[in-house]
Write an enzyme that holds these catalytic residues in place. Sequence first.
Site, PDB file in Angstrom:
ATOM      1  N   GLY A  50     -37.710  20.406  24.456  1.00 22.89           N
ATOM      2  CA  GLY A  50     -37.411  21.827  24.645  1.00 22.89           C
ATOM      3  C   GLY A  50     -36.138  21.951  25.438  1.00 22.89           C
ATOM      4  O   GLY A  50     -35.699  20.977  26.056  1.00 22.89           O
ATOM      5  N   CYS A  77     -39.459  13.900  25.287  1.00 18.67           N
ATOM      6  CA  CYS A  77     -38.339  14.549  25.973  1.00 18.67           C
ATOM      7  C   CYS A  77     -38.850  15.569  26.992  1.00 18.67           C
ATOM      8  O   CYS A  77     -39.470  15.190  27.968  1.00 18.67           O
ATOM      9  CB  CYS A  77     -37.366  15.157  24.971  1.00 18.67           C
ATOM     10  SG  CYS A  77     -35.802  15.604  25.740  1.00 18.67           S
ATOM     11  N   TYR A  78     -38.645  16.869  26.767  1.00 15.19           N
ATOM     12  CA  TYR A  78     -39.159  17.837  27.747  1.00 15.19           C
ATOM     13  C   TYR A  78     -40.665  17.690  27.917  1.00 15.19           C
ATOM     14  O   TYR A  78     -41.186  17.770  29.042  1.00 15.19           O
ATOM     15  CB  TYR A  78     -38.810  19.277  27.317  1.00 15.19           C
ATOM     16  CG  TYR A  78     -39.316  20.284  28.315  1.00 15.19           C
ATOM     17  CD1 TYR A  78     -38.620  20.501  29.501  1.00 15.19           C
ATOM     18  CD2 TYR A  78     -40.518  20.952  28.120  1.00 15.19           C
ATOM     19  CE1 TYR A  78     -39.107  21.376  30.456  1.00 15.19           C
ATOM     20  CE2 TYR A  78     -41.015  21.827  29.072  1.00 15.19           C
ATOM     21  CZ  TYR A  78     -40.303  22.035  30.242  1.00 15.19           C
ATOM     22  OH  TYR A  78     -40.789  22.898  31.184  1.00 15.19           O
ATOM     23  N   HIS A 165     -35.990  10.962  21.419  1.00 16.00           N
ATOM     24  CA  HIS A 165     -36.544  11.723  20.293  1.00 16.00           C
ATOM     25  C   HIS A 165     -36.886  10.788  19.137  1.00 16.00           C
ATOM     26  O   HIS A 165     -36.034  10.509  18.292  1.00 16.00           O
ATOM     27  CB  HIS A 165     -35.530  12.774  19.813  1.00 16.00           C
ATOM     28  CG  HIS A 165     -35.397  13.926  20.743  1.00 16.00           C
ATOM     29  ND1 HIS A 165     -36.191  15.040  20.675  1.00 16.00           N
ATOM     30  CD2 HIS A 165     -34.568  14.126  21.790  1.00 16.00           C
ATOM     31  CE1 HIS A 165     -35.861  15.886  21.624  1.00 16.00           C
ATOM     32  NE2 HIS A 165     -34.873  15.358  22.324  1.00 16.00           N
ATOM     33  N   GLU A 167     -38.471  11.436  16.564  1.00 24.52           N
ATOM     34  CA  GLU A 167     -38.545  12.143  15.277  1.00 24.52           C
ATOM     35  C   GLU A 167     -37.210  12.224  14.559  1.00 24.52           C
ATOM     36  O   GLU A 167     -37.174  12.556  13.377  1.00 24.52           O
ATOM     37  CB  GLU A 167     -39.125  13.553  15.486  1.00 24.52           C
ATOM     38  CG  GLU A 167     -38.209  14.562  16.192  1.00 24.52           C
ATOM     39  CD  GLU A 167     -38.205  14.427  17.713  1.00 24.52           C
ATOM     40  OE1 GLU A 167     -38.674  13.396  18.233  1.00 24.52           O
ATOM     41  OE2 GLU A 167     -37.721  15.356  18.389  1.00 24.52           O
ATOM     42  N   ASP A 223     -40.910  26.888  -5.663  1.00 25.30           N
ATOM     43  CA  ASP A 223     -42.054  27.386  -4.904  1.00 25.30           C
ATOM     44  C   ASP A 223     -43.000  28.214  -5.769  1.00 25.30           C
ATOM     45  O   ASP A 223     -44.210  27.995  -5.759  1.00 25.30           O
ATOM     46  CB  ASP A 223     -41.581  28.231  -3.708  1.00 25.30           C
ATOM     47  CG  ASP A 223     -40.653  27.445  -2.807  1.00 25.30           C
ATOM     48  OD1 ASP A 223     -40.650  26.201  -2.912  1.00 25.30           O
ATOM     49  OD2 ASP A 223     -39.926  28.065  -2.016  1.00 25.30           O
ATOM     50  N   LYS A 371     -41.309  21.841   2.196  1.00 31.32           N
ATOM     51  CA  LYS A 371     -40.719  21.814   0.847  1.00 31.32           C
ATOM     52  C   LYS A 371     -40.934  20.479   0.131  1.00 31.32           C
ATOM     53  O   LYS A 371     -41.258  20.448  -1.061  1.00 31.32           O
ATOM     54  CB  LYS A 371     -39.213  22.095   0.963  1.00 31.32           C
ATOM     55  CG  LYS A 371     -38.517  22.341  -0.352  1.00 31.32           C
ATOM     56  CD  LYS A 371     -38.645  23.785  -0.739  1.00 31.32           C
ATOM     57  CE  LYS A 371     -37.762  24.166  -1.896  1.00 31.32           C
ATOM     58  NZ  LYS A 371     -37.750  25.620  -2.064  1.00 31.32           N
TER      59      LYS A 371
END
Length: 516
Positions: A50, A77-78, A165, A167, A223, A371
Amino acid sequence: MLVVDYGAQYAQLIARRVRDADVYSEVVPHTLNTADLLAKNPVAIILSGGPSSVYAEGAPRVDPELFSAGVPVLGICYGFQAMASALGGTVAKTGLREYGSTQVAASGVGGSLLDGVPEHQNAWMSHGDSVQAAPDGFEVLASTAGAPVAAFADETRRLYGVQWHPEVKHSDHGQQVLENFLFKGARLDANWTTGSILEEQVDRIREQVGDARVICGLSGGVDSAVAAALVQRAVGDQLTCVFVDHGLLREGEAEQVERDFVAATGVNLYVANEQKRFLDALAGVSDPETKRKIIGREFIRAFEEAERAIIAQAQAHGEKIRFLVQGTLYPDVVESGGGEGAANIKSHHNVGGLPEDLQFELVEPLRALFKDEVRAVGAQLGLPAEIVGRQPFPGPGLGIRIVGDVTQERLDLLRRADAIARAELTAAGLDNEVWQMPVVLLADVRSVGVQGDGRTYGHPIVLRPVSSEDAMTADWSRLPYDLLARISNRITNEVEGVNRVVLDITSKPPGTIEWE
Ligand code: XMP
């Protein structure tokens, strides 16, 4: 499992990476209190990064109760710092900031979180504060030049944290660290697969819809096609799809819906052939925003007319239509408030909004999906690759790719040029390198050329291939010169009225992706 969002742009990315490991994850806001969070029965929790400093006034805190609930937690992280601070560790502003790729050194303690990760790894950092001392019961797993405690673990309580991070793709062993947490720390099962998603959604649709009738608009895009195919799989002939052919699609796209989609799904399709209606409404209009408004307005009218015709048929059989299918995706749900209640109604056709007094309940079978998951489900449902892999295409279609007013002749010309450019890009095997490639006709511009023995005074075609993650920003794609040469040769030779092909080399910003 739950990803608690501390306001970074990373929470959705964390959720995606967790799903890449076949574990279902949802994003929840950090404002959710501990009781409500635990009421969701999470099997594990990740606290995201964050923008705040734990010292900042009003910085979100983590309730220490969360760590005694017996649920495994990973702080990132945060989230890592907030966890350290909540459990009695020390977080300090050292003045040593670390941004970008940073060397992380393992402390040699071992443990599950860094299992299989080399002693030295490059990881992506973005922090000003750092954890100076781990809370009681934790072991320090790694450090960096700016962070004496860059990762910690309490294996007994199954609590973990990393300063970097994992990710983001720039963290060399990021996915491994996440999977270590999921499978070795939290000991979860990997059971969120395309097959399980499909089954679960089909069950949910059946439960929601019962034996009622359902209507769905098809745009030709991914979609709406996957949403419709899922509903068809769940309730079969209770579904009727509507395809408003506005004549502004690219070559082959109407056929993809009317022929290939129907063949793959067996869906009941109502086609409204409205090409003339849109051309008449657009006659003489060259202002892009006016074009958009006209296309949106006519689309809604045409959709409503089709709907009335279908309702009249249904009523003739003594049935009402109760549900409307929407292709809302998970990022829209998160962005509009985090998954509870109804998401903002997004127009299923991307052209204009549906009227507010629409008398239907919504079926949103893609609400939980990203997606790439939608594409995977579509492939599993047997939809053609051209539909499932389709690049983004604006709802107003070729109407906003003709700079100038829209005529049948100009649409035909642009459709041919676009088909050539797309075919050559595909033949070069570069579809995945390009986010989308608008092909634009500058109908109000003419330039002199020489073709055969004669002078020509034709129109330029612009190629606008871009690479992007999310269409918010983009860069122009560095396509190979020989590919560009082939596209240019073929368009100028095969499309009468075009004597020049130009390449747009503007990033976004300052340019937008589309020209109008
Ligand atoms: P821009 O041109 O704003 O486009 O950089 C960003 C993305 O949005 C698409 N786009 C539209 N999509 N209706 C849509 O459904 C529109 O009016 C529209 N205008 C732009 C564009 O193709 C790109 O993916």
